[in-house]
Write a protein that holds these residues in place. Structure first.
Motif, PDB file in Angstrom:
ATOM      1  N   LEU A 155     -24.195 -15.802  20.677  1.00 22.37           N
ATOM      2  CA  LEU A 155     -24.589 -16.988  19.893  1.00 22.37           C
ATOM      3  C   LEU A 155     -23.371 -17.660  19.258  1.00 22.37           C
ATOM      4  CD1 LEU A 155     -27.829 -15.689  18.144  1.00 22.37           C
ATOM      5  CD2 LEU A 155     -27.679 -17.329  20.016  1.00 22.37           C
ATOM      6  N   GLN A 156     -22.478 -16.829  18.684  1.00 18.55           N
ATOM      7  CA  GLN A 156     -21.262 -17.403  18.108  1.00 18.55           C
ATOM      8  C   GLN A 156     -20.411 -18.101  19.166  1.00 18.55           C
ATOM      9  OE1 GLN A 156     -20.480 -17.658  14.965  1.00 18.55           O
ATOM     10  NE2 GLN A 156     -22.289 -16.503  14.254  1.00 18.55           N
ATOM     11  N   LYS A 157     -20.372 -17.510  20.337  1.00 20.45           N
ATOM     12  CA  LYS A 157     -19.601 -18.134  21.415  1.00 20.45           C
ATOM     13  C   LYS A 157     -20.231 -19.464  21.836  1.00 20.45           C
ATOM     14  CE  LYS A 157     -17.462 -17.039  25.837  1.00 20.45           C
ATOM     15  NZ  LYS A 157     -17.305 -16.016  26.918  1.00 20.45           N
ATOM     16  N   ILE A 158     -21.585 -19.509  21.861  1.00 21.87           N
ATOM     17  CA  ILE A 158     -22.278 -20.760  22.220  1.00 21.87           C
ATOM     18  C   ILE A 158     -21.986 -21.842  21.183  1.00 21.87           C
ATOM     19  CG2 ILE A 158     -24.550 -21.826  22.471  1.00 21.87           C
ATOM     20  CD1 ILE A 158     -25.495 -19.165  23.704  1.00 21.87           C
ATOM     21  N   LYS A 159     -22.062 -21.445  19.896  1.00 24.40           N
ATOM     22  CA  LYS A 159     -21.753 -22.428  18.854  1.00 24.40           C
ATOM     23  C   LYS A 159     -20.323 -22.938  18.963  1.00 24.40           C
ATOM     24  CE  LYS A 159     -25.054 -20.596  15.494  1.00 24.40           C
ATOM     25  NZ  LYS A 159     -25.215 -19.957  14.148  1.00 24.40           N
ATOM     26  N   THR A 160     -19.407 -22.023  19.252  1.00 24.31           N
ATOM     27  CA  THR A 160     -18.005 -22.434  19.394  1.00 24.31           C
ATOM     28  C   THR A 160     -17.839 -23.408  20.557  1.00 24.31           C
ATOM     29  OG1 THR A 160     -17.328 -20.274  18.542  1.00 24.31           O
ATOM     30  CG2 THR A 160     -15.656 -21.575  19.668  1.00 24.31           C
ATOM     31  N   GLU A 161     -18.515 -23.093  21.651  1.00 26.36           N
ATOM     32  CA  GLU A 161     -18.432 -23.979  22.809  1.00 26.36           C
ATOM     33  C   GLU A 161     -19.032 -25.350  22.499  1.00 26.36           C
ATOM     34  OE1 GLU A 161     -16.942 -23.538  25.670  1.00 26.36           O
ATOM     35  OE2 GLU A 161     -16.303 -21.465  25.261  1.00 26.36           O
ATOM     36  N   MET A 162     -20.132 -25.389  21.737  1.00 26.65           N
ATOM     37  CA  MET A 162     -20.759 -26.670  21.365  1.00 26.65           C
ATOM     38  C   MET A 162     -19.826 -27.494  20.480  1.00 26.65           C
ATOM     39  SD  MET A 162     -24.682 -25.453  20.637  1.00 26.65           S
ATOM     40  CE  MET A 162     -25.152 -27.092  20.091  1.00 26.65           C
ATOM     41  N   VAL A 163     -19.162 -26.819  19.510  1.00 25.39           N
ATOM     42  CA  VAL A 163     -18.225 -27.547  18.638  1.00 25.39           C
ATOM     43  C   VAL A 163     -17.064 -28.097  19.452  1.00 25.39           C
ATOM     44  CG1 VAL A 163     -16.595 -27.272  16.734  1.00 25.39           C
ATOM     45  CG2 VAL A 163     -18.875 -26.248  16.568  1.00 25.39           C
ATOM     46  N   ASP A 208     -14.296 -32.631  21.860  1.00 27.28           N
ATOM     47  CA  ASP A 208     -13.736 -33.301  23.031  1.00 27.28           C
ATOM     48  C   ASP A 208     -14.460 -34.610  23.340  1.00 27.28           C
ATOM     49  OD1 ASP A 208     -11.946 -31.255  23.302  1.00 27.28           O
ATOM     50  OD2 ASP A 208     -13.169 -30.118  24.761  1.00 27.28           O
ATOM     51  N   THR A 209     -15.748 -34.707  22.999  1.00 23.00           N
ATOM     52  CA  THR A 209     -16.535 -35.887  23.369  1.00 23.00           C
ATOM     53  C   THR A 209     -16.404 -37.015  22.332  1.00 23.00           C
ATOM     54  OG1 THR A 209     -18.108 -34.453  24.490  1.00 23.00           O
ATOM     55  CG2 THR A 209     -18.845 -36.692  23.982  1.00 23.00           C
ATOM     56  N   TYR A 210     -16.525 -36.701  21.015  1.00 23.70           N
ATOM     57  CA  TYR A 210     -16.568 -37.707  19.959  1.00 23.70           C
ATOM     58  C   TYR A 210     -15.211 -37.768  19.231  1.00 23.70           C
ATOM     59  CZ  TYR A 210     -21.544 -37.270  20.810  1.00 23.70           C
ATOM     60  OH  TYR A 210     -22.767 -37.237  21.400  1.00 23.70           O
ATOM     61  N   THR A 211     -14.450 -38.816  19.595  1.00 25.54           N
ATOM     62  CA  THR A 211     -13.183 -39.075  18.896  1.00 25.54           C
ATOM     63  C   THR A 211     -13.443 -39.919  17.635  1.00 25.54           C
ATOM     64  OG1 THR A 211     -12.774 -41.041  20.229  1.00 25.54           O
ATOM     65  CG2 THR A 211     -11.931 -38.949  21.083  1.00 25.54           C
ATOM     66  N   VAL A 212     -12.370 -40.266  16.878  1.00 24.07           N
ATOM     67  CA  VAL A 212     -12.511 -41.072  15.638  1.00 24.07           C
ATOM     68  C   VAL A 212     -13.025 -42.478  15.950  1.00 24.07           C
ATOM     69  CG1 VAL A 212     -11.280 -41.999  13.639  1.00 24.07           C
ATOM     70  CG2 VAL A 212     -10.697 -39.718  14.535  1.00 24.07           C
ATOM     71  N   ASP A 213     -12.491 -43.101  16.999  1.00 22.75           N
ATOM     72  CA  ASP A 213     -12.920 -44.449  17.386  1.00 22.75           C
ATOM     73  C   ASP A 213     -14.374 -44.471  17.828  1.00 22.75           C
ATOM     74  OD1 ASP A 213     -10.375 -45.298  16.800  1.00 22.75           O
ATOM     75  OD2 ASP A 213      -9.667 -45.108  18.887  1.00 22.75           O
ATOM     76  N   SER A 214     -14.738 -43.450  18.664  1.00 23.86           N
ATOM     77  CA  SER A 214     -16.125 -43.416  19.157  1.00 23.86           C
ATOM     78  C   SER A 214     -17.098 -43.171  18.015  1.00 23.86           C
ATOM     79  CB  SER A 214     -16.265 -42.333  20.232  1.00 23.86           C
ATOM     80  OG  SER A 214     -15.981 -41.059  19.675  1.00 23.86           O
ATOM     81  N   ILE A 215     -16.701 -42.392  17.015  1.00 20.24           N
ATOM     82  CA  ILE A 215     -17.590 -42.122  15.882  1.00 20.24           C
ATOM     83  C   ILE A 215     -17.809 -43.394  15.065  1.00 20.24           C
ATOM     84  CG2 ILE A 215     -17.771 -40.866  13.703  1.00 20.24           C
ATOM     85  CD1 ILE A 215     -16.403 -38.514  15.089  1.00 20.24           C
ATOM     86  N   SER A 216     -16.706 -44.158  14.820  1.00 16.58           N
ATOM     87  CA  SER A 216     -16.856 -45.421  14.065  1.00 16.58           C
ATOM     88  C   SER A 216     -17.725 -46.414  14.823  1.00 16.58           C
ATOM     89  CB  SER A 216     -15.467 -46.020  13.784  1.00 16.58           C
ATOM     90  OG  SER A 216     -14.797 -46.328  14.999  1.00 16.58           O
ATOM     91  N   ALA A 217     -17.536 -46.498  16.158  1.00 17.05           N
ATOM     92  CA  ALA A 217     -18.370 -47.397  16.968  1.00 17.05           C
ATOM     93  C   ALA A 217     -19.820 -46.984  16.909  1.00 17.05           C
ATOM     94  CB  ALA A 217     -17.856 -47.408  18.405  1.00 17.05           C
TER      95      ALA A 217
END
Length: 369
Positions: free
Chosen positions: A281-289, A294-303
């Motif tokens: 479970l901890q490994k799954i959470k780490t992989e999700m984070v 990797d998916t949501y950068t600062v620019d993408s979050i503001s957009a």
């Protein structure tokens, strides 16, 4: 009264393991073990008493004596028949050798006469024996083609030739048998083939004793092999029984040990699987984070925030419009069914107006072209 001698005989065989071993040795063909005799002492005593009256093959003393006499008589008759058969075959071999020699070389006339006379005499004797079976059976046999032994005796050669053949026969037969014995000696011991004839003759006189000794040795080895086979079978059965007991004891120990440690083992397995699940479970959470980083950068979050704000504003506007429309609908529902027909007529007219506007636009585009 008879119980006393039997008890004495049984006690003379031995006691305990010694008695069991002697009983097993007295009946080697029986499928018994020492454990069977230990579990059945009365049966063991019965076999020990019975061993005084029978041999290893199960025959009684009287029957064994009669069988030995019958075998001696059979051996005597067999020896007599073998002597006659050997002489007869020896004479036939002499005739065959003469026929072969006559085809490859010139044979003296007296020698040819000797073999021809002997061949005729043998043939007549054989035919007479076939026509007169009184020596071998007690039943009368019908004649063959009306022939009798007297008819065949007329075919015997002249008395002079027969007498001459009989005088020469022992010497010729002895010579032939001696050659066969020498060839047998050469086959038995090939290294003696190049020795002198006198030495071969001396060794030939001892050949019968040597063959008899070899035969007895072979029979002794066969008997030893048979005893070893019986002993091996008995030991194999004993080994299998002991092995079965060991397996049963081992199975009981395994079951007892397994029942004792099963609870502890299950608890340890449960703790292990719980820790392993927590780690997964901890490994799954780490992989999700990591995926989110990797998916949501600062620019993408503001957009995304701006898009969210705009969507929320539009959602509020749609809700307000919905409320106003619902109020209008509620006011229209108060008017009743007459307003419903007017609303339907209004919708129909609106659809016709839209269709005519579309057709007017299409017609205007076509005229401009």
């Amino acid at each position: 009264m008879s119980a006393g001698p039997e008890t004495t005989n049984v006690s003379s065989l031995g006691k305990g393991d010694g008695l069991h071993q002697q009983v097993l040795a007295s009946f080697p063909l029986c499928d018994m073990t020492e454990e069977d005799l230990t579990q059945n002492p009365q049966f063991c005593k019965l076999l020990a008493t019975l061993a005084q009256h029978v041999d290893k093959t199960g025959l009684t003393v009287q029957l064994k004596t009669e069988l030995d006499k019958a075998e001696q008589k059979l051996q005597s008759q067999r020896s007599h028949w073998l002597r006659s058969e050997i002489l007869h075959r020896g004479l036939q071999e002499m005739i065959q050798d003469h026929c072969v020699k006559k085809r490859h070389a010139i044979v003296p006339p007296d020698q040819s006469m000797f073999y021809e006379t002997m061949q005729k005499c043998l043939l007549v004797a054989q035919c007479v024996r076939q026509l007169d079976p009184s020596d071998t059976t007690n039943q009368d046999q019908p004649s063959v083609l009306g022939l009798t032994p007297q008819h065949l005796t007329e075919l015997i050669p002249s008395e002079k030739n027969v007498q001459r053949m009989r005088r020469s026969l022992p010497q010729q037969l002895e010579k032939h048998l001696k050659e066969k014995c020498l060839s047998l000696l050469s086959y038995y011991q090939p290294e003696w083939e190049n020795e002198s004839e006198g030495l071969k003759t001396i060794k030939l006189s001892h050949l019968s004793a040597l063959l008899d000794k070899e035969k007895k040795r072979a029979e002794s080895l066969k008997e030893t092999c048979r005893e070893n086979t019986v002993l091996l079978q008995r030991q194999t059965q004993l080994y299998l029984s002991e092995l079965t007991k060991c397996i049963q004891l081992l199975q009981s120990l395994i079951l007892d040990h397994r029942l004792k440690i099963q609870t502890d083992l299950d608890g340890k397995k449960l703790d292990y699987f719980e820790g392993k699940c927590e780690l997964v479970l901890q490994k799954i959470k780490t992989e999700m984070v990591e995926i989110q980083l990797d998916t949501y950068t600062v620019d993408s979050i503001s957009a995304h925030r701006k898009i969210r704000e705009k969507l929320e504003w539009e959602l509020k506007a749609c809700k307000a419009e919905k409320q106003s429309v619902e109020l209008k609908l509620s006011s229209f529902e108060i008017l009743g069914k007459e307003f419903e027909s007017l609303a339907e007529e209004y919708c129909r007219l609106r659809q016709e107006i839209e269709m005519k506007n579309w057709a007017l636009k299409e017609f205007t585009k076509y005229n401009e072209k």
